[in-house]
Design a protein around this motif. Structure first.
Motif, PDB file in Angstrom:
ATOM      1  N   ASP A 139     -10.938 -10.159   0.405  1.00 30.26           N
ATOM      2  CA  ASP A 139     -11.650 -11.353   0.881  1.00 30.26           C
ATOM      3  C   ASP A 139     -12.860 -11.006   1.750  1.00 30.26           C
ATOM      4  O   ASP A 139     -13.492 -11.896   2.320  1.00 30.26           O
ATOM      5  N   ASP A 140     -13.177  -9.735   1.861  1.00 29.43           N
ATOM      6  CA  ASP A 140     -14.370  -9.256   2.572  1.00 29.43           C
ATOM      7  C   ASP A 140     -14.461  -9.763   4.014  1.00 29.43           C
ATOM      8  O   ASP A 140     -15.554 -10.031   4.514  1.00 29.43           O
ATOM      9  N   ASP A 141     -13.320  -9.839   4.693  1.00 32.33           N
ATOM     10  CA  ASP A 141     -13.355 -10.328   6.082  1.00 32.33           C
ATOM     11  C   ASP A 141     -13.258  -9.211   7.116  1.00 32.33           C
ATOM     12  O   ASP A 141     -13.176  -9.467   8.307  1.00 32.33           O
ATOM     13  N   GLY A 142     -13.256  -7.953   6.658  1.00 35.02           N
ATOM     14  CA  GLY A 142     -13.231  -6.826   7.585  1.00 35.02           C
ATOM     15  C   GLY A 142     -11.846  -6.408   8.039  1.00 35.02           C
ATOM     16  O   GLY A 142     -11.717  -5.520   8.883  1.00 35.02           O
ATOM     17  N   THR A 143     -10.813  -7.021   7.487  1.00 37.37           N
ATOM     18  CA  THR A 143      -9.440  -6.622   7.795  1.00 37.37           C
ATOM     19  C   THR A 143      -8.600  -6.686   6.527  1.00 37.37           C
ATOM     20  O   THR A 143      -8.932  -7.413   5.590  1.00 37.37           O
ATOM     21  N   LEU A 144      -7.520  -5.932   6.519  1.00 38.64           N
ATOM     22  CA  LEU A 144      -6.537  -6.032   5.444  1.00 38.64           C
ATOM     23  C   LEU A 144      -5.388  -6.865   5.996  1.00 38.64           C
ATOM     24  O   LEU A 144      -4.654  -6.414   6.883  1.00 38.64           O
ATOM     25  N   ASP A 145      -5.267  -8.095   5.501  1.00 35.60           N
ATOM     26  CA  ASP A 145      -4.184  -8.961   5.939  1.00 35.60           C
ATOM     27  C   ASP A 145      -3.119  -9.009   4.841  1.00 35.60           C
ATOM     28  O   ASP A 145      -3.216  -8.307   3.831  1.00 35.60           O
ATOM     29  N   ALA A 146      -2.099  -9.836   5.036  1.00 39.41           N
ATOM     30  CA  ALA A 146      -0.990  -9.905   4.080  1.00 39.41           C
ATOM     31  C   ALA A 146      -1.479 -10.252   2.670  1.00 39.41           C
ATOM     32  O   ALA A 146      -0.983  -9.694   1.686  1.00 39.41           O
ATOM     33  N   ARG A 147      -2.463 -11.142   2.561  1.00 37.77           N
ATOM     34  CA  ARG A 147      -2.986 -11.505   1.231  1.00 37.77           C
ATOM     35  C   ARG A 147      -3.655 -10.312   0.554  1.00 37.77           C
ATOM     36  O   ARG A 147      -3.473 -10.087  -0.635  1.00 37.77           O
TER      37      ARG A 147
END
Length: 188
Positions: A115-123
């Protein structure tokens, strides 16, 4: 194959060598491959190669992250994953044997950050796992298995315990993985 109608000048070749981790021979091979991929319908040599054409390369054809790889390296204003020759060189450079762990881990992180938000989240982690295991009913993890795996990944990687993995946390994990550098490569 015959020669391409556009050759690289010595100055441009030298500049590409300075700006990438590629050798002169690798740059010339990349130019040959890129020229063969170019869409002849858009003129003798269009400036960009479509993502679909890039997918035809044997080195990417079966890579589960091929779409993300093109998206990350593409500088297209259309956000269509098409690659210019410089984009193609950047891609090959990051995946070359000579690229540093820092460069490789930076691009791996960007590829996995769906999602290109600068973090690796659960999604992001769920998409990553599904890309690796395949998304068929036979290979897909159950909801409970996925939840447990993501929990384990975050437990191991999320140093600041904010529920996501940032670039420095990702690089910390990668630095402890001796196989990462040798496996994060594309050989032309």
């Amino acid at each position: 194959m015959g020669g391409t109608s556009s050759k690289l000048s010595k100055d441009l070749l030298s500049e590409y060598q300075e700006l990438t981790f590629l050798t002169k021979q690798e740059i010339l091979m990349a130019h040959k491959i890129f020229s063969e991929l170019q869409d002849k319908e858009n003129g003798p040599y269009s400036a960009r190669v479509s993502m679909e054409k890039v997918f035809t390369l044997p080195e990417l054809k079966s890579n589960p992250f091929r779409k993300r790889i093109c998206q990350v390296f593409s500088t297209s204003d259309l956000k269509d994953g098409s690659l210019s020759f410089e984009d193609f060189l950047d891609l090959l450079s990051a995946f070359s044997d000579s690229a540093t762990l820092e460069i490789k881990s930076h691009y791996a992180f960007r590829i996995f950050d769906f999602d290109d938000d600068g973090t690796l989240d659960a999604r992001d982690l769920e998409k990553l796992v599904n890309s690796l295991t395949g998304e068929t009913d036979d290979t897909r993890l159950t909801g409970e298995e996925m939840k447990q795996l993501i929990g384990n990944i975050l437990e191991e990687s999320d140093i600041d315990k904010d529920g996501t993995v940032n670039l420095s946390e990702f690089q910390h994990v990668i630095s402890r993985s001796p196989d990462f550098v040798s496996s994060f490569k594309i050989v032309m």
